[in-house]
Design a protein around this motif. Structure first.
Motif, PDB file in Angstrom:
ATOM      1  N   TRP A  32      33.582  29.356  52.385  1.00 19.15           N
ATOM      2  CA  TRP A  32      34.800  29.896  52.678  1.00 19.15           C
ATOM      3  C   TRP A  32      35.949  29.596  51.668  1.00 19.15           C
ATOM      4  O   TRP A  32      36.764  30.331  51.538  1.00 19.15           O
ATOM      5  CB  TRP A  32      35.462  29.015  53.984  1.00 19.15           C
ATOM      6  CG  TRP A  32      36.670  29.288  54.645  1.00 19.15           C
ATOM      7  CD1 TRP A  32      37.556  28.363  54.683  1.00 19.15           C
ATOM      8  CD2 TRP A  32      37.082  30.774  54.953  1.00 19.15           C
ATOM      9  NE1 TRP A  32      38.754  29.039  55.341  1.00 19.15           N
ATOM     10  CE2 TRP A  32      38.531  30.540  55.301  1.00 19.15           C
ATOM     11  CE3 TRP A  32      36.508  31.777  54.948  1.00 19.15           C
ATOM     12  CZ2 TRP A  32      39.323  31.457  55.560  1.00 19.15           C
ATOM     13  CZ3 TRP A  32      37.328  32.978  55.090  1.00 19.15           C
ATOM     14  CH2 TRP A  32      38.818  32.719  55.510  1.00 19.15           C
ATOM     15  N   ALA A  33      35.525  28.794  50.925  1.00 19.24           N
ATOM     16  CA  ALA A  33      36.487  28.451  49.677  1.00 19.24           C
ATOM     17  C   ALA A  33      36.297  29.743  48.738  1.00 19.24           C
ATOM     18  O   ALA A  33      37.377  30.264  48.253  1.00 19.24           O
ATOM     19  CB  ALA A  33      36.238  27.126  48.931  1.00 19.24           C
ATOM     20  N   ARG A  34      35.215  30.258  48.615  1.00 14.95           N
ATOM     21  CA  ARG A  34      34.985  31.412  47.697  1.00 14.95           C
ATOM     22  C   ARG A  34      35.580  32.696  48.563  1.00 14.95           C
ATOM     23  O   ARG A  34      36.179  33.558  47.708  1.00 14.95           O
ATOM     24  CB  ARG A  34      33.476  31.539  47.568  1.00 14.95           C
ATOM     25  CG  ARG A  34      32.548  30.533  46.610  1.00 14.95           C
ATOM     26  CD  ARG A  34      31.381  31.112  46.140  1.00 14.95           C
ATOM     27  NE  ARG A  34      30.555  31.473  47.326  1.00 14.95           N
ATOM     28  CZ  ARG A  34      29.648  30.315  47.798  1.00 14.95           C
ATOM     29  NH1 ARG A  34      29.860  29.239  47.444  1.00 14.95           N
ATOM     30  NH2 ARG A  34      29.025  30.832  48.864  1.00 14.95           N
ATOM     31  N   PHE A  35      35.383  32.635  49.726  1.00 20.93           N
ATOM     32  CA  PHE A  35      35.990  33.770  50.300  1.00 20.93           C
ATOM     33  C   PHE A  35      37.519  33.934  50.130  1.00 20.93           C
ATOM     34  O   PHE A  35      37.996  34.923  50.321  1.00 20.93           O
ATOM     35  CB  PHE A  35      35.551  33.749  51.952  1.00 20.93           C
ATOM     36  CG  PHE A  35      34.106  34.552  52.379  1.00 20.93           C
ATOM     37  CD1 PHE A  35      33.061  34.578  51.356  1.00 20.93           C
ATOM     38  CD2 PHE A  35      34.043  35.347  53.098  1.00 20.93           C
ATOM     39  CE1 PHE A  35      31.932  35.103  51.366  1.00 20.93           C
ATOM     40  CE2 PHE A  35      32.644  35.992  53.451  1.00 20.93           C
ATOM     41  CZ  PHE A  35      31.720  35.812  52.418  1.00 20.93           C
ATOM     42  N   GLN A  36      37.896  32.954  50.427  1.00 25.61           N
ATOM     43  CA  GLN A  36      39.521  32.726  50.331  1.00 25.61           C
ATOM     44  C   GLN A  36      40.044  33.192  49.103  1.00 25.61           C
ATOM     45  O   GLN A  36      41.074  33.987  48.893  1.00 25.61           O
ATOM     46  CB  GLN A  36      40.084  31.370  50.711  1.00 25.61           C
ATOM     47  CG  GLN A  36      39.866  30.697  52.165  1.00 25.61           C
ATOM     48  CD  GLN A  36      40.454  29.422  52.390  1.00 25.61           C
ATOM     49  OE1 GLN A  36      41.516  29.088  52.315  1.00 25.61           O
ATOM     50  NE2 GLN A  36      39.599  28.504  52.269  1.00 25.61           N
ATOM     51  N   ARG A  37      39.413  32.559  48.075  1.00 25.89           N
ATOM     52  CA  ARG A  37      39.720  33.457  46.783  1.00 25.89           C
ATOM     53  C   ARG A  37      39.606  34.856  46.461  1.00 25.89           C
ATOM     54  O   ARG A  37      40.402  35.696  46.127  1.00 25.89           O
ATOM     55  CB  ARG A  37      38.862  32.574  45.748  1.00 25.89           C
ATOM     56  CG  ARG A  37      39.127  30.934  45.318  1.00 25.89           C
ATOM     57  CD  ARG A  37      38.775  30.538  44.005  1.00 25.89           C
ATOM     58  NE  ARG A  37      37.306  30.516  44.312  1.00 25.89           N
ATOM     59  CZ  ARG A  37      36.311  29.636  44.519  1.00 25.89           C
ATOM     60  NH1 ARG A  37      37.100  28.539  45.023  1.00 25.89           N
ATOM     61  NH2 ARG A  37      35.197  29.702  44.397  1.00 25.89           N
ATOM     62  N   ARG A  38      38.569  35.190  46.978  1.00 29.28           N
ATOM     63  CA  ARG A  38      38.252  36.883  46.943  1.00 29.28           C
ATOM     64  C   ARG A  38      38.976  37.524  47.802  1.00 29.28           C
ATOM     65  O   ARG A  38      39.504  38.602  47.542  1.00 29.28           O
ATOM     66  CB  ARG A  38      36.800  36.990  47.301  1.00 29.28           C
ATOM     67  CG  ARG A  38      35.645  36.550  46.173  1.00 29.28           C
ATOM     68  CD  ARG A  38      34.275  36.624  46.566  1.00 29.28           C
ATOM     69  NE  ARG A  38      33.545  36.064  45.572  1.00 29.28           N
ATOM     70  CZ  ARG A  38      32.276  35.615  45.726  1.00 29.28           C
ATOM     71  NH1 ARG A  38      31.642  36.138  46.921  1.00 29.28           N
ATOM     72  NH2 ARG A  38      31.537  35.331  44.711  1.00 29.28           N
ATOM     73  N   LEU A  39      39.379  37.068  49.219  1.00 28.04           N
ATOM     74  CA  LEU A  39      40.423  37.964  49.956  1.00 28.04           C
ATOM     75  C   LEU A  39      42.060  37.922  49.298  1.00 28.04           C
ATOM     76  O   LEU A  39      42.528  38.673  49.641  1.00 28.04           O
ATOM     77  CB  LEU A  39      40.228  37.050  51.420  1.00 28.04           C
ATOM     78  CG  LEU A  39      39.033  37.225  52.106  1.00 28.04           C
ATOM     79  CD1 LEU A  39      38.801  36.469  53.238  1.00 28.04           C
ATOM     80  CD2 LEU A  39      38.810  38.668  52.747  1.00 28.04           C
ATOM     81  N   MET A  40      42.145  36.777  48.682  1.00 30.12           N
ATOM     82  CA  MET A  40      43.602  36.740  48.097  1.00 30.12           C
ATOM     83  C   MET A  40      43.355  37.874  46.991  1.00 30.12           C
ATOM     84  O   MET A  40      44.524  38.405  46.626  1.00 30.12           O
ATOM     85  CB  MET A  40      43.801  35.269  47.460  1.00 30.12           C
ATOM     86  CG  MET A  40      44.046  34.267  48.585  1.00 30.12           C
ATOM     87  SD  MET A  40      44.347  32.631  47.716  1.00 30.12           S
ATOM     88  CE  MET A  40      45.779  32.801  46.581  1.00 30.12           C
ATOM     89  N   ALA A  41      42.229  37.924  46.088  1.00 26.78           N
ATOM     90  CA  ALA A  41      42.379  38.924  45.090  1.00 26.78           C
ATOM     91  C   ALA A  41      42.327  40.319  45.753  1.00 26.78           C
ATOM     92  O   ALA A  41      43.007  41.423  44.860  1.00 26.78           O
ATOM     93  CB  ALA A  41      41.092  38.798  44.368  1.00 26.78           C
ATOM     94  N   LEU A  42      42.056  40.567  46.991  1.00 30.47           N
ATOM     95  CA  LEU A  42      42.205  41.656  47.677  1.00 30.47           C
ATOM     96  C   LEU A  42      43.600  42.062  48.245  1.00 30.47           C
ATOM     97  O   LEU A  42      43.844  43.163  48.925  1.00 30.47           O
ATOM     98  CB  LEU A  42      41.231  41.896  48.817  1.00 30.47           C
ATOM     99  CG  LEU A  42      39.630  41.814  48.530  1.00 30.47           C
ATOM    100  CD1 LEU A  42      38.692  41.851  49.448  1.00 30.47           C
ATOM    101  CD2 LEU A  42      39.327  43.401  47.565  1.00 30.47           C
TER     102      LEU A  42
END
Length: 306
Positions: free
Chosen positions: A246-256
């Motif tokens: 989830w930590a990785r996903f949060q960073r990637r979703l912020m980048a989106l």
């Protein structure tokens, strides 16, 4: 409990005519609560008013009207109470959208409690929270529409969740995966199967009040679905995974382009770790979390109206 007009009409369409038996009143102990009901047709039944001798007696050549049963030795039961049952025959679909008010027996005019209820409902100033049976008249609310639940992924966890959720009238289940071969050969009848080679674009067609559970076989697909869900909007969105995922996903979703406050609307991890990591254990925890979410939403809605 409330009147399930959708289920009743479906039974009428399938069998031509049905008999409905509902518990209208209780004095003392009873095997089921007021509003519990069953539908009967030749050779079949759905629902229950508690089983045992009471249900058997009520299903034998049932006659329309009110009947009171003492739950004592004559019925082979030790509840010690009295139950009032209403029996009705339906031969054509029922066209109602609000409280279902009707005379069950006798020729008395509509009693004041039900007349006041009818007037208050028309004015939008009252809410019926329980069945009312008085002076030969019966009033029931309608069962609300089921909550759309979209389950993404037909792996072990997805199958376990569908197995539970498909048996609950609270949910209208849509099940999505990348290939028809990923679904079981005999899926639950009440579930809508949607095979799609690229599932993420389907998110745009989900109701905005739908709930989503994401259990796919690939992190890249999970991420695409989370991105699409945030763009679409939802009532609830849960993602299976660890805290590090989830930590990785949060960073990637912020980048989106998604703000942290928006991303936080997704629940991850989901389930109850205390129940274990077996698919059925995860499914139990996830389903319980959804039911709690829905109950809390109803309570907030009720408080807002009061």
């Amino acid at each position: 409990m409330s009147f399930d007009v959708t289920g009743t009409n479906a039974a009428i369409t399938a069998y031509g005519a049905v008999t409905r038996v509902v518990i209208a009143d209780i004095k003392g102990s009873s095997p089921r609560e007021i509003g519990a009901s069953m539908l009967l047709w030749p050779g079949g039944q759905s629902g229950s008013i508690g089983g045992g001798a009471l249900e058997y007696q009520a299903s034998q050549a049932p006659q329309p009207g009110l009947r009171r049963y003492p739950l004592g030795p004559e019925l082979g039961q030790c509840c010690g109470g009295h139950v009032t049952l209403v029996t009705e025959h339906f031969t054509r679909p029922i066209d109602i959208t609000d409280v279902f008010i009707r005379r069950i027996e006798g020729d008395m005019a509509m009693p004041l409690p039900i007349a006041h209820l009818q007037k208050a409902r028309r004015n939008g100033s009252a809410d019926l929270t329980a069945l009312i049976c008085t002076a030969g008249w019966l009033a029931e609310t309608l069962t609300p529409e089921a909550q759309p639940l979209w389950i993404w992924g037909a792996g072990h966890v997805g199958r376990a969740v569908v197995h539970i959720a498909s048996q609950m009238p609270d949910f209208e289940v849509t099940w999505i995966d990348t290939s028809p071969d990923r679904f079981p050969e005999t899926p639950p009848e009440a579930v809508t199967l949607v095979p799609a080679k690229n599932p993420a674009p389907l998110m745009a067609h989900a109701p905005r009040h739908a709930q989503h559970l994401i259990f796919t076989f690939a992190h890249s697909l999970d991420l695409a679905l989370c991105h699409a869900a945030l763009l679409r909007g939802f009532d609830f969105c849960g993602l299976i995974g660890s805290a590090s995922k989830w930590a990785r996903f949060q960073r990637r979703l912020m980048a989106l382009g998604h703000a942290p406050t928006v991303i936080s609307k997704i629940t991850c991890p989901i389930g109850d770790p205390n129940l274990g990591k077996q698919p059925i254990s995860i499914a139990i925890g996830v389903t319980q979390a959804l039911l709690s979410h829905n109950m809390n939403a109803k309570m907030r809605y009720g408080n807002a109206l009061s």
